[in-house]
Structure formats: C-alpha cells, structure tokens
Design an enzyme around this catalytic site. Structure first.
Site: not given
Length: 201
Positions: A44, A74, A134
């Site tokens: 990621e 993000t 997450k």
C-alpha cells in the site's frame, strides 16, 4: 451494496502487508521489491502528495509485471479515489469509514479497506456489506481490542495498522488479527529476519 470480500483471497496465506509512506519513487520501488522478496504480496502506498502518486504509478506498474497488486492508502475523498484509479491502484485503504468513498472505490472496481476504531464503526461497516476493515491505530487500540470485537462481530476481519513491527506483529496475529500492516519496520535491517519468520508461520 458494496462488499470487499475480495480481500479474503488477496490476504490468503499473507499475514503481512507493507505500507510505504512518503518514501518517494525510487525508495518506494526498492522497499517494495524488498517486501515482495520477503513474500509480502500486498503493498500500500498512501497518496497525500504528487510525489506519492508518482511512487504509486511506478510501484503499481512494477507490481503488475510481477503479478502482484498495489493499493492506494490514505484515501479520504472522491478525488483520491479517482487519483488512485488513474495511478493503477488495485485497491484502496482509508484511515476512517466514509461510505461515499467506499461506494466510489467499489464502483471503480477497487475493493476498499475502511478504517475503524470503535464498535459502532465496525457495526456500520458490516451493515454496509464490508467484512474486511483496517483497525487504526492498532498499537493504541491494543491487542485486547480485537479479542473484544470478536465477541459481537465474529465475521469481521481486521488488518492491524499503526505502530506495527516485528516486535508486536505476532501478538496481534495471535489475538485474532488477520493481517498486520508494517511500514518503517521494512527499512530496519534488524527486523527483516523476524518479519520473514512471521511470513513462514
């Protein structure tokens, strides 16, 4: 209704995910190769700057040539979803739970991993069709948080993110976490052998 069940297959046999934050294009490529060589199949790259997007494009292209998937992290706006798709991201990750971002990412063909930190957020994510989440910031939530969530939400699957490294990854995995996301630990040569051991467990 959006789902993110694709992560069940993506994370199969992969207890670790790599997060390459703010490293720039060249270092991101180097650390991604290091992660892949360790057996960490998913990478990621958080996208907060133009340099991050350049890094994502480069790493995603290299990953694709190796048959490996790279995601954008993000992702907190619809604009980020568009940027992630244009840069070649295969999935998105967010620090929080935004159903508009979830819908846009799903519609764009990118399964998304929303961030949660409370029972209310876990319940909302599940009700929206999302089983993978997450948990952030995992080091502050603590390993016990995951055991507590397993009671009312046994179907939830968590990726522990935030403050994770070779010294605590195993503890979190033993607490019911499905995947641990590591970042700066990948840049520490002393931790690489321990991370490799976790991959082989």
């Amino acid at each position: 209704m959006p789902t993110n069940n694709e992560f069940t297959e993506l994370f199969k046999g992969r207890p670790l995910m790599a997060i390459l934050r703010g490293m720039g294009e060249a270092k991101s490529l180097a650390v991604a190769e290091q992660a892949w060589n360790l057996g960490i199949g998913l990478v990621e790259i958080p996208i907060q700057t133009e340099e991050d997007l350049r890094a994502l494009r480069a790493v995603a292209a290299t990953g694709k040539s190796r048959g490996l998937l790279v995601g954008a992290g993000t992702v907190v706006s619809l604009g980020h979803v568009e940027q992630a798709l244009a840069a070649g991201a295969a999935f998105t990750v967010s620090p929080g739970l935004d159903l508009a971002v979830v819908a846009a990412s799903t519609d764009a063909g990118m399964p998304t991993l929303p961030g949660v930190a409370t029972a209310s957020e876990v319940q909302l994510a599940l009700s929206a069709g999302l089983t993978w989440m997450k948990a952030f910031p995992a080091s502050l939530l603590g390993a016990g948080w995951f055991k507590a969530m397993a009671g009312p939400f046994p179907q939830a699957r968590f990726v522990a993110t935030g403050g994770m490294d070779s010294t605590n990854a195993s503890q979190f995995l033993e607490s019911g976490v499905s995947v641990v996301a590591v970042g700066s630990a990948l840049g520490d040569p002393a931790q690489l052998p321990e991370l490799a051991k976790i991959m082989k467990q």
